[in-house]
Design a protein around this motif. Structure first.
Motif, PDB file in Angstrom:
ATOM      1  N   GLU A 122    -111.318   5.934  23.851  1.00 15.72           N
ATOM      2  CA  GLU A 122    -110.238   5.789  22.886  1.00 15.72           C
ATOM      3  C   GLU A 122    -108.920   5.570  23.624  1.00 15.72           C
ATOM      4  O   GLU A 122    -108.715   6.101  24.711  1.00 15.72           O
ATOM      5  N   CYS A 164    -111.061   2.012  20.006  1.00 16.04           N
ATOM      6  CA  CYS A 164    -112.267   2.674  20.512  1.00 16.04           C
ATOM      7  C   CYS A 164    -113.129   1.576  21.110  1.00 16.04           C
ATOM      8  O   CYS A 164    -113.704   0.770  20.372  1.00 16.04           O
ATOM      9  N   TRP A 198    -113.961   7.294  12.958  1.00 15.52           N
ATOM     10  CA  TRP A 198    -112.826   7.960  13.587  1.00 15.52           C
ATOM     11  C   TRP A 198    -112.725   9.358  12.965  1.00 15.52           C
ATOM     12  O   TRP A 198    -112.757   9.508  11.735  1.00 15.52           O
TER      13      TRP A 198
END
Length: 120
Positions: A6, A22, A36
């Motif tokens: 990330e 990501c 997420w």
């Protein structure tokens, strides 16, 4: 071995925006569902947004209309565009993915997280 990384977190004032990424790397054949999640100190980790391999999207009620999840399969990357940020959005944000690798499925792979801090 597959890795999720990330990036894009940081410090922003209330009302501001950030875009989280990501990125998956390794022996990847395809990526299915990616989510997420976020976790603030002393709180449980919770889902923020999820996108399936077919593009079906789910958002937590607290972020609907402010956050947008998207994916670029050519780059093995999923994004979280966060607008109108509030102090209560401050958390460590993690991505989680189900990934089909050359050795089979890796389910529920987590990244290391990226800190988002929203000042009032």
């Amino acid at each position: 071995q597959v890795q999720l990384v990330e990036s894009g977190g940081g410090l922003v004032q209330a009302g501001g925006s950030l875009r989280l990424s990501c990125a998956a790397s390794g022996s990847i054949r395809s990526i299915a569902t990616v989510g997420w999640h976020r976790q603030a100190p002393g709180k449980q980790r919770g889902l923020v947004a999820r996108i399936t391999g077919g593009g079906r999207i789910t958002y937590a009620d607290s972020v609907k209309g402010r956050f947008t999840i998207s994916r670029d399969d050519a780059k093995n990357t999923v994004y979280l565009e966060m607008n109108s940020l509030k102090p209560e959005d401050s958390s460590v944000y993690y991505c989680n993915a189900d990934i089909y690798t050359k050795k089979g499925w890796e389910l529920g792979r987590w990244g290391q997280g990226t800190q988002v801090t929203v000042s009032s």
